[in-house]
Design a protein around this motif. Structure first.
Motif, PDB file in Angstrom:
ATOM      1  N   ARG A  75      -6.544  21.535  15.652  1.00  0.00           N
ATOM      2  CA  ARG A  75      -6.554  20.439  17.156  1.00  0.00           C
ATOM      3  C   ARG A  75      -5.083  21.055  17.261  1.00  0.00           C
ATOM      4  O   ARG A  75      -5.019  21.210  19.663  1.00  0.00           O
ATOM      5  CB  ARG A  75      -6.777  19.401  16.426  1.00  0.00           C
ATOM      6  CG  ARG A  75      -7.323  18.388  16.354  1.00  0.00           C
ATOM      7  CD  ARG A  75      -7.217  17.343  15.951  1.00  0.00           C
ATOM      8  NE  ARG A  75      -8.383  16.550  15.464  1.00  0.00           N
ATOM      9  CZ  ARG A  75      -9.518  15.861  17.241  1.00  0.00           C
ATOM     10  NH1 ARG A  75      -9.166  16.418  18.257  1.00  0.00           N
ATOM     11  NH2 ARG A  75     -10.104  15.606  15.916  1.00  0.00           N
ATOM     12  N   TRP A  76      -4.300  22.613  17.241  1.00  0.00           N
ATOM     13  CA  TRP A  76      -3.193  23.044  17.811  1.00  0.00           C
ATOM     14  C   TRP A  76      -3.881  24.197  18.616  1.00  0.00           C
ATOM     15  O   TRP A  76      -5.249  24.566  18.766  1.00  0.00           O
ATOM     16  CB  TRP A  76      -2.776  23.271  16.678  1.00  0.00           C
ATOM     17  CG  TRP A  76      -1.573  23.022  15.813  1.00  0.00           C
ATOM     18  CD1 TRP A  76      -2.105  22.631  14.956  1.00  0.00           C
ATOM     19  CD2 TRP A  76      -0.582  22.721  16.658  1.00  0.00           C
ATOM     20  NE1 TRP A  76      -1.141  21.899  14.688  1.00  0.00           N
ATOM     21  CE2 TRP A  76       0.281  21.715  15.511  1.00  0.00           C
ATOM     22  CE3 TRP A  76       0.884  23.528  17.408  1.00  0.00           C
ATOM     23  CZ2 TRP A  76       2.073  21.663  15.298  1.00  0.00           C
ATOM     24  CZ3 TRP A  76       1.595  23.046  17.690  1.00  0.00           C
ATOM     25  CH2 TRP A  76       2.472  21.904  16.354  1.00  0.00           C
ATOM     26  N   VAL A  77      -3.468  24.017  20.036  1.00  0.00           N
ATOM     27  CA  VAL A  77      -3.856  25.117  21.267  1.00  0.00           C
ATOM     28  C   VAL A  77      -2.554  25.586  21.402  1.00  0.00           C
ATOM     29  O   VAL A  77      -1.979  25.924  22.441  1.00  0.00           O
ATOM     30  CB  VAL A  77      -4.452  23.898  22.089  1.00  0.00           C
ATOM     31  CG1 VAL A  77      -5.170  25.571  23.191  1.00  0.00           C
ATOM     32  CG2 VAL A  77      -5.429  23.134  22.111  1.00  0.00           C
ATOM     33  N   MET A  85       4.531  11.636  19.332  1.00  0.00           N
ATOM     34  CA  MET A  85       3.592  12.247  20.188  1.00  0.00           C
ATOM     35  C   MET A  85       2.174  11.766  19.791  1.00  0.00           C
ATOM     36  O   MET A  85       1.430  11.222  20.539  1.00  0.00           O
ATOM     37  CB  MET A  85       3.134  13.537  20.922  1.00  0.00           C
ATOM     38  CG  MET A  85       4.169  13.813  21.387  1.00  0.00           C
ATOM     39  SD  MET A  85       5.097  15.621  23.003  1.00  0.00           S
ATOM     40  CE  MET A  85       4.665  16.679  21.204  1.00  0.00           C
ATOM     41  N   TYR A  86       1.906  12.162  18.660  1.00  0.00           N
ATOM     42  CA  TYR A  86       0.909  11.954  17.688  1.00  0.00           C
ATOM     43  C   TYR A  86       0.431  10.571  16.614  1.00  0.00           C
ATOM     44  O   TYR A  86      -0.591  10.438  16.111  1.00  0.00           O
ATOM     45  CB  TYR A  86       0.122  13.110  17.474  1.00  0.00           C
ATOM     46  CG  TYR A  86       0.645  13.886  18.510  1.00  0.00           C
ATOM     47  CD1 TYR A  86      -0.908  14.217  19.926  1.00  0.00           C
ATOM     48  CD2 TYR A  86       1.239  15.158  18.178  1.00  0.00           C
ATOM     49  CE1 TYR A  86      -0.827  15.147  20.846  1.00  0.00           C
ATOM     50  CE2 TYR A  86       1.443  15.989  19.518  1.00  0.00           C
ATOM     51  CZ  TYR A  86      -0.007  16.066  20.414  1.00  0.00           C
ATOM     52  OH  TYR A  86       0.200  17.749  21.208  1.00  0.00           O
ATOM     53  N   GLY A  87       1.792  10.224  16.754  1.00  0.00           N
ATOM     54  CA  GLY A  87       1.307   9.157  15.541  1.00  0.00           C
ATOM     55  C   GLY A  87       0.852   7.398  15.793  1.00  0.00           C
ATOM     56  O   GLY A  87       0.686   7.374  17.102  1.00  0.00           O
ATOM     57  N   THR A 126      -3.845  16.720  28.360  1.00  0.00           N
ATOM     58  CA  THR A 126      -4.457  15.260  27.833  1.00  0.00           C
ATOM     59  C   THR A 126      -6.353  14.780  27.569  1.00  0.00           C
ATOM     60  O   THR A 126      -6.327  14.056  28.052  1.00  0.00           O
ATOM     61  CB  THR A 126      -4.126  15.112  30.091  1.00  0.00           C
ATOM     62  OG1 THR A 126      -4.829  16.095  30.204  1.00  0.00           O
ATOM     63  CG2 THR A 126      -3.155  14.595  30.258  1.00  0.00           C
ATOM     64  N   SER A 127      -6.158  15.364  26.912  1.00  0.00           N
ATOM     65  CA  SER A 127      -7.656  15.765  26.021  1.00  0.00           C
ATOM     66  C   SER A 127      -7.803  14.258  25.015  1.00  0.00           C
ATOM     67  O   SER A 127      -9.124  13.708  25.232  1.00  0.00           O
ATOM     68  CB  SER A 127      -7.998  17.020  25.090  1.00  0.00           C
ATOM     69  OG  SER A 127      -8.846  16.738  25.262  1.00  0.00           O
ATOM     70  N   TYR A 128      -6.757  13.404  24.979  1.00  0.00           N
ATOM     71  CA  TYR A 128      -6.658  12.316  24.344  1.00  0.00           C
ATOM     72  C   TYR A 128      -7.240  11.404  25.256  1.00  0.00           C
ATOM     73  O   TYR A 128      -8.256  10.210  25.005  1.00  0.00           O
ATOM     74  CB  TYR A 128      -5.571  12.208  23.728  1.00  0.00           C
ATOM     75  CG  TYR A 128      -4.405  12.201  24.393  1.00  0.00           C
ATOM     76  CD1 TYR A 128      -4.224  10.557  24.355  1.00  0.00           C
ATOM     77  CD2 TYR A 128      -3.409  12.397  25.613  1.00  0.00           C
ATOM     78  CE1 TYR A 128      -3.679   9.825  25.432  1.00  0.00           C
ATOM     79  CE2 TYR A 128      -2.715  12.198  26.321  1.00  0.00           C
ATOM     80  CZ  TYR A 128      -2.946  10.431  26.662  1.00  0.00           C
ATOM     81  OH  TYR A 128      -1.970  10.217  27.586  1.00  0.00           O
ATOM     82  N   ALA A 129      -7.067  11.835  26.305  1.00  0.00           N
ATOM     83  CA  ALA A 129      -8.100  10.359  27.729  1.00  0.00           C
ATOM     84  C   ALA A 129      -9.332  11.124  28.250  1.00  0.00           C
ATOM     85  O   ALA A 129      -9.340  10.540  27.897  1.00  0.00           O
ATOM     86  CB  ALA A 129      -6.721  10.465  28.475  1.00  0.00           C
ATOM     87  N   GLU A 182     -10.331  13.343  22.713  1.00  0.00           N
ATOM     88  CA  GLU A 182      -9.217  13.663  21.570  1.00  0.00           C
ATOM     89  C   GLU A 182      -8.831  14.589  21.919  1.00  0.00           C
ATOM     90  O   GLU A 182      -8.465  15.676  23.046  1.00  0.00           O
ATOM     91  CB  GLU A 182     -11.499  15.429  21.771  1.00  0.00           C
ATOM     92  CG  GLU A 182     -12.156  14.907  21.423  1.00  0.00           C
ATOM     93  CD  GLU A 182     -12.797  14.909  19.434  1.00  0.00           C
ATOM     94  OE1 GLU A 182     -11.715  15.304  18.889  1.00  0.00           O
ATOM     95  OE2 GLU A 182     -13.702  14.402  19.084  1.00  0.00           O
ATOM     96  N   THR A 183      -7.655  14.334  20.113  1.00  0.00           N
ATOM     97  CA  THR A 183      -6.059  15.081  20.642  1.00  0.00           C
ATOM     98  C   THR A 183      -6.349  16.275  20.249  1.00  0.00           C
ATOM     99  O   THR A 183      -6.614  16.517  18.795  1.00  0.00           O
ATOM    100  CB  THR A 183      -5.582  13.758  19.784  1.00  0.00           C
ATOM    101  OG1 THR A 183      -5.601  12.627  20.104  1.00  0.00           O
ATOM    102  CG2 THR A 183      -4.024  13.917  19.693  1.00  0.00           C
TER     103      THR A 183
END
Length: 889
Positions: free
Chosen positions: A526-528, A689-691, A595-598, A602-603
């Protein structure tokens, strides 16, 4: 006399002519047509020949500009898939309520824009009724970049759909009460509706391209299938003057992003007047987009023009349309028919003869209202062509009248962008034009009423049925992403233990950490990583063969360094986005990924690493866009500071980015000194941010290219690192009554403070405690929160005050940034305060020379510390002069 044109060299002169006689026959034929039928007929035949050649698969350079007519003729339009009469009524209600909302808001002086949506209504309504996919169907739905000034029309539609109330419409641009509507698409202000902020003009089109590209990235990396998602960007013709608007057109064509459509509302007006007053913006845009490799669809004229084109047997009408500039077309929409007959049709005899066949009513219809962008069938045909075209992105150039249906006081007026309201009489005229059942009694209170046909009306049922078939309401923002598990501790421990005797720059420490985190079984994919063509500068080349550089084409060549360990590897499923020399493009990548999580549920965890000041200074507007869009991730300013980047000079020496970053409420800004601090900050960032209780923030870290020995992490400093300040090294008093002070340093400046600590002790018997200030900004943010709490009657002591409480002597802060950066916290420090920094322009020199120039090297820090103590009477003033002479200051 020789024709000078004939003697001009051409690329054809480089090609052998195998049959000069045949070539001469073709040229003679063209000359004969020109002589017999005129140059226009000759040009027509040439273009027809080129068109035929293209259809036959003969490779020829494309013409960049076509005639000023519709790409899709009426005879070729597909069947309209809907009830046009019903959609006309829906559009009428939305036109009315958009104008009513802005006009009612004018009572409070809050402004608003009416004319933009009035011109673009059918461009949106046709999409909402037939094309835009919602998020409740399969996949992620479509991504809609709404033109900011058209927001009243989108609110009006949401009102008709039952998603907004009258009270909310009345709170347009009045948000402080908590139930208002933001002026433009602002996701942070209205996160259930808006996905993409677009009103910082130029950023919308740029972001749309990289969003479409990122959609493909997710698919190619098998994160999520986005093949059913289409990106639609609605833009103004004036907006296309922004350099960002056209900056990435070639990228979109090069990567064949046929999942992308630009819809440019060509109402021929900017904010102050005509877009290309003396020229034709439609033709200019067509050439630019065709040249970049896009599919171009021109939707310029409505059905009323069909009769004119059929009567144009000489081509005079086409020629006239090709030569009339934008400003003149704007004028035609405001003048009487006699003026049009004289100035448009009177240009040549053939046109004058054509005009005799036309009634005044027909001319008025054509020049006042019949534009392609105002007719649903025309727009539908263009949209259908766009989504069916494969192999390239599409731009639709739709001609409209700015202020359409708002009356003669608005339509095509230069000032209509600034006109915020209609009179009651103008609304009554609009009511008659739109055929709305609004009685005169509804105006008795002096206010224009909102209109609604009823929640169970045929119009609302039709609208909702259409949206249900397309996957639910739009625009809409949804967040379905689950929290990510925390990575294994092993990656962080590598930095906790330090580098021993080996020297390592903090830039390299960050890259090593991320490289290890990318191996994590749960979250590694998931790292970019995002970098604008300077990966080797930042020591990231080790990621090339392991992670791969993303390319939708894969690697179609044999890389020159293939036999090396860290060769340049491109792959269709590559993880790295190496963007070339475009910080704006890299930031657009970051926004899409963050912002892919929204957008897609997909986070992703992007980190964007850039060179020195070419982040906040160059792309700071995009960082505000990122904050508005609720993006998350790590922005890394590498080769940071004003004195660590030796030799590069003024435009590379960054001493102010932390000050700019401090203005952004969503940015958590850190200036770590050591590798272990980076590990602690990144670990905390992943949690925040991701918890499970994810926050809508992003992290900005500055890292340095100066190799230093990295110490092991002392015990118990994690909280101080995250909060922004902890004591790194306590001074050892030479005697019980030795003068004492506190040295605060951030980033690379900690090393100058540590050396100054030694100088002060060895040369002057002064004790200094050295503190690592990992974040001046977070210290200030927390202190401001304490001040705000005090206004509510809640007494809290700021962390920075607590941390320094009881620390003896004055405080001297030093950093590789201008003094205003550490000075952010001075008012919450109880001790006497002073600071050193790198104010002024940067310059080329050695690190030592630059630091001596700015007065932040260890010797300068020591002298400044002595001066503070002298001002307090703790040492003689003569000691300061002696120190200056000793250190050659």
């Amino acid at each position: 006399m020789t024709d000078p044109v004939a003697t001009l060299p051409s690329e054809l002169d480089q090609l052998p002519d195998r049959d000069p006689e045949e070539t001469a026959e073709w040229a003679a034929s063209l000359d004969a047509v020109t002589k017999a039928a005129g140059p226009h007929r000759a040009a027509y035949l040439m273009r027809r020949s080129l068109q035929h050649a293209e259809g036959a698969g003969i490779a020829l350079p494309k013409l960049l500009e076509s005639d000023y007519v519709n790409t899709i003729p009426t005879s070729a339009e597909p069947a309209f898939d809907g009830d046009l009469e019903m959609e006309s009524r829906i559009t009428a209600w939305n036109r009315w309520n958009a104008a009513a909302m802005v006009t009612r808001g004018a009572r409070y002086g809050v402004g608003g824009h009416i004319a933009t949506f009035a011109s673009a209504a059918w461009l949106y309504e046709t999409g909402f009724n037939h094309f835009f996919r919602g998020k409740e169907g399969d996949g992620s739905g479509d991504q809609l970049y709404i033109q900011g000034h058209a927001s009243p029309g989108i609110y009006a539609r949401a009102f008709l759909d039952g998603r907004l109330s009258e009270q909310q419409l009345d709170n347009f641009r009045q948000e402080s009460g908590g139930d208002g509507l933001p002026s433009y698409p602002h996701p942070r202000r209205l996160p259930w509706l808006w996905e993409f902020p677009t009103v910082s003009m130029g950023l919308g089109p740029l972001s749309a391209i990289y969003q479409a590209r990122f959609n493909r990235y997710l698919t190619n990396r098998k994160i999520k299938d986005t093949s059913n998602s289409h990106v639609w960007a609605f833009l103004g013709d004036g907006e296309m003057d922004e350099p960002e608007s056209t900056a990435a057109l070639a990228l979109a064509a090069r990567e064949q992003l046929d999942n992308l459509t630009f819809v440019i509302n060509c109402n021929l007006q900017r904010l102050d007047g005509p877009v290309r007053a003396n020229f034709r913006v439609v033709q200019e845009l067509e050439g630019a987009f065709r040249g970049a490799g896009w599919n171009v669809v021109k939707t310029l004229w409505g059905n009323a023009w069909d009769e004119l084109f059929q009567l144009d047997t000489t081509g005079a009408l086409i020629r006239r349309l090709r030569e009339v500039p934008d400003a003149q077309f704007q004028t035609y929409a405001t003048r009487d028919v006699a003026y049009i007959r004289e100035h448009f049709f009177g240009a040549e005899p053939a046109l004058a003869e054509l005009a005799k066949l036309l009634s005044d009513a027909k001319i008025a219809e054509c020049f006042y209202s019949s534009r392609g962008g105002h007719e649903a069938r025309k727009v539908y045909a263009a949209y259908r062509a766009a989504i069916e075209h494969k192999g390239a992105p599409t731009v639709i150039l739709a001609q409209t009248v700015k202020g359409y249906t708002l009356g003669k006081g608005f339509e095509s007026k230069n000032a209509n962008h600034q006109m915020k309201k209609l009179s009651i009489d103008e609304f009554k005229g609009m009511r008659e034009l739109l055929g709305l059942p609004i009685p005169d009694s509804a105006f008795e209170d002096g206010l224009v009423p909102y209109g609604h046909p009823g929640a169970d009306s045929p119009e609302v049922r039709y609208l909702q049925e259409r949206r249900a078939a397309l996957g639910g309401p739009a625009p809409a923002r949804r967040v379905h992403a689950a929290a990510l598990p925390q990575p294994e501790e092993r990656a962080f421990k590598a930095l906790y233990k330090g580098s021993g005797k080996q020297e390592m720059a903090t830039t390299m420490a960050f890259v090593r950490l991320v490289k290890d985190l990318m191996r994590d079984k749960e979250t590694g994919r998931r790292w970019v990583p995002i970098v604008p063509d300077e990966a080797r500068t930042f020591g990231m080349e080790s990621l090339f063969p392991s992670a791969g550089i993303y390319s939708p084409m894969g690697q179609t060549y044999d890389p020159v360094d293939r036999d090396q360990l860290m060769y340049y590897k491109e792959a269709k499923d590559g993880q790295i986005l190496n963007e070339g020399i475009t910080e704006a493009g890299a930031m657009a990548d970051f926004i899409a990924a963050s912002t892919s999580y929204a957008t897609h549920g997909e986070t992703m965890i992007p980190f964007y690493i850039f060179y020195s000041m070419f982040g906040w200074q160059r792309t700071g507007d995009q960082m505000w866009q990122l904050a508005d869009q609720l993006g998350k991730g790590f922005i890394v300013g590498a080769t940071a500071g004003r004195t660590t980047l030796t030799g590069e000079g003024l435009q590379h020496a960054d001493g102010h980015s932390h000050l700019i970053a401090s203005t952004n409420p969503a940015s958590l800004n850190y200036d770590p000194a050591f590798a272990y601090e980076i590990a602690v900050i990144v670990k905390d960032g992943l949690r925040r941010m991701y918890g499970p209780e994810a926050e809508n923030v992003f992290y900005y870290l500055t890292v340095y290219n100066e190799p230093k020995q990295q110490p092991a992490m002392p015990e118990g400093v994690e909280e101080g690192i995250v909060k922004g300040l902890y004591r790194f090294k306590e001074g050892t008093p030479a005697s019980a009554d030795a003068p004492r002070l506190q040295l605060l340093g951030s980033g690379t400046a900690i090393h100058w403070a540590l050396k100054a600590q030694e100088l002060l002790a060895a040369d002057w018997g002064v004790t200094a405690d050295v503190w690592s200030a990992t974040s001046w900004g977070e210290l200030r943010r927390e202190a401001l929160d304490c001040d705000e709490a005090l206004l509510r009657g809640e007494e809290r002591v700021p962390y920075v005050t607590q941390a320094l409480s009881g620390a003896p002597g004055p405080v001297l802060a030093v950093s590789d940034w201008m003094r205003a950066v550490p000075d952010q916290i001075s008012q919450w420090v109880e001790q006497d305060w002073s600071s050193l920094g790198t104010d002024g322009f940067g310059l080329s020199d050695t690190r030592e020379g630059a630091r001596r120039h700015f007065g932040v090297d260890a010797e300068s820090v020591a002298v400044a510390a002595l001066a503070q103590l002298a001002r307090r009477g703790e040492i003689p003033a003569s000691k300061v002069k002696e120190a200056r002479e000793k250190y050659g200051l």
